[in-house]
Motif scaffolding. Structure first.
Motif, PDB file in Angstrom:
ATOM      1  N   MET A   1      29.589  68.034  14.022  1.00  0.00           N
ATOM      2  CA  MET A   1      29.176  66.638  14.172  1.00  0.00           C
ATOM      3  C   MET A   1      28.496  66.421  15.509  1.00  0.00           C
ATOM      4  O   MET A   1      28.785  67.107  16.480  1.00  0.00           O
ATOM      5  N   PHE A  99      31.905  63.999   0.866  1.00  0.00           N
ATOM      6  CA  PHE A  99      31.809  64.875   2.032  1.00  0.00           C
ATOM      7  C   PHE A  99      30.777  64.320   2.998  1.00  0.00           C
ATOM      8  O   PHE A  99      29.946  63.484   2.627  1.00  0.00           O
ATOM      9  N   GLU A 100      30.846  64.777   4.251  1.00  0.00           N
ATOM     10  CA  GLU A 100      29.984  64.232   5.295  1.00  0.00           C
ATOM     11  C   GLU A 100      29.019  65.273   5.834  1.00  0.00           C
ATOM     12  O   GLU A 100      29.367  66.439   5.989  1.00  0.00           O
ATOM     13  N   THR A 105      27.743  59.978   4.341  1.00  0.00           N
ATOM     14  CA  THR A 105      28.666  60.395   3.290  1.00  0.00           C
ATOM     15  C   THR A 105      27.918  60.569   1.984  1.00  0.00           C
ATOM     16  O   THR A 105      27.129  59.705   1.592  1.00  0.00           O
ATOM     17  N   GLN A 118      34.274  78.300   2.718  1.00  0.00           N
ATOM     18  CA  GLN A 118      34.069  78.184   4.156  1.00  0.00           C
ATOM     19  C   GLN A 118      32.830  78.978   4.558  1.00  0.00           C
ATOM     20  O   GLN A 118      32.582  80.059   4.026  1.00  0.00           O
ATOM     21  N   LYS A 168      30.543  73.668   8.153  1.00  0.00           N
ATOM     22  CA  LYS A 168      31.785  74.430   8.044  1.00  0.00           C
ATOM     23  C   LYS A 168      32.080  74.843   6.605  1.00  0.00           C
ATOM     24  O   LYS A 168      32.803  75.814   6.379  1.00  0.00           O
ATOM     25  N   TYR A 169      31.544  74.089   5.655  1.00  0.00           N
ATOM     26  CA  TYR A 169      31.838  74.348   4.247  1.00  0.00           C
ATOM     27  C   TYR A 169      30.548  74.386   3.435  1.00  0.00           C
ATOM     28  O   TYR A 169      29.535  73.803   3.811  1.00  0.00           O
ATOM     29  N   CYS A 182      28.024  71.490   4.502  1.00  0.00           N
ATOM     30  CA  CYS A 182      28.882  70.321   4.669  1.00  0.00           C
ATOM     31  C   CYS A 182      29.640  70.451   5.990  1.00  0.00           C
ATOM     32  O   CYS A 182      30.141  71.524   6.325  1.00  0.00           O
ATOM     33  N   GLU A 183      29.718  69.351   6.734  1.00  0.00           N
ATOM     34  CA  GLU A 183      30.451  69.364   8.001  1.00  0.00           C
ATOM     35  C   GLU A 183      31.906  68.952   7.837  1.00  0.00           C
ATOM     36  O   GLU A 183      32.774  69.443   8.556  1.00  0.00           O
ATOM     37  N   LYS A 184      32.167  68.038   6.897  1.00  0.00           N
ATOM     38  CA  LYS A 184      33.535  67.537   6.746  1.00  0.00           C
ATOM     39  C   LYS A 184      33.810  67.163   5.293  1.00  0.00           C
ATOM     40  O   LYS A 184      33.000  66.482   4.656  1.00  0.00           O
ATOM     41  N   VAL A 186      35.816  64.876   2.910  1.00  0.00           N
ATOM     42  CA  VAL A 186      36.467  63.577   3.101  1.00  0.00           C
ATOM     43  C   VAL A 186      37.643  63.419   2.147  1.00  0.00           C
ATOM     44  O   VAL A 186      38.798  63.360   2.559  1.00  0.00           O
TER      45      VAL A 186
END
Length: 237
Positions: A1, A99-100, A105, A118, A168-169, A182-184, A186
């Motif tokens: 992020m 996901f973010e 989003t 991952q 990260k994903y 994808c960073e996060k 949710v």
């Protein structure tokens, strides 16, 4: 992020403005050049005309046959999209994964989700679009990794975030072998069809099924997204 939340707010303004606007972008330069071509009249002849002994050459029909098909083909190549794969609007409740990426989003239906992996290392490839991050090797499988921020956002917005997104994903799209960075992660969310503002995917941004009202996020048309990625198209193509 990104470590600069104010920069991300500016990017999100650009992003949401683009998604909520259904105007088709027109290349004025190309349009004007084509219009000028059809408006151009032939220059009057000043020298005397001599009838040739051989069969007369029909110059005007030849010019029409050469120029008009070329102009038509060029327009088709630029403006005609490939066949759009329409999403199926559920009749009842359905689940999505939220996901973010770069502060925005996104959502994909769980029925279209091929898995989540991952991202440890990605092997870059040369000669690919700017949004193609590389190939992820996972066990015996190879996945094409999309730099989601660069693919979705306008160029000016993605430039602001250059070097700040940390994927990260990998959100795998069905069984296509394509995945979104994808960073996060949710959450998963259960929705009803009425909670989505569905849109006509045959217009611009055909990868966007609609907007989830209470989350103000984009619901992705996964099948059409895969279709575009395979052709090397970006979100605005």
């Amino acid at each position: 992020m990104s470590g600069n939340p104010f920069a991300n707010e500016d990017v999100m303004e650009d992003y949401m403005s683009a998604l909520l606007t259904d105007e088709t972008i027109v290349d004025d330069v190309k349009r004007q050049s084509v219009e000028q071509l059809f408006k151009t009249e032939p220059v009057p002849r000043t020298e005397p005309f001599i009838q040739p002994a051989a069969e007369p050459v029909e110059t005007t029909p030849v010019i029409a046959k050469v120029l008009e098909p070329q102009v038509e083909k060029r327009l088709v190549a630029v403006n005609t999209p490939s066949k759009v794969v329409k999403p199926i609007i559920p009749e009842g409740e359905f689940q999505v994964l939220l996901f973010e990426v770069a502060g925005m989003t996104l959502a994909v239906p769980l029925t279209e989700l091929g898995g989540i992996h991952q991202i440890e290392s990605v092997n870059p490839l040369f000669g690919k679009p700017a949004w193609f991050k590389g190939v992820l090797l996972h066990r015996d499988e190879k996945y094409n990794v999309v730099d989601t921020a660069k693919w979705i956002m306008p160029e000016k917005s993605s430039d602001k975030l250059a070097g700040t997104t940390e994927y990260k994903y990998l959100i795998v799209l069905g069984e296509s072998g394509w995945g979104l960075g994808c960073e996060k992660l949710v959450a998963t969310e259960t929705l009803t069809p009425d909670e989505v503002k569905w849109r006509n995917v045959e217009g611009s941004r055909s990868w966007l099924s609609g907007m989830i009202k209470k989350k103000m996020c984009a619901l992705m048309n996964v099948k059409q997204l895969i279709n575009m990625l395979k052709q090397g198209l970006s979100s605005n193509d």
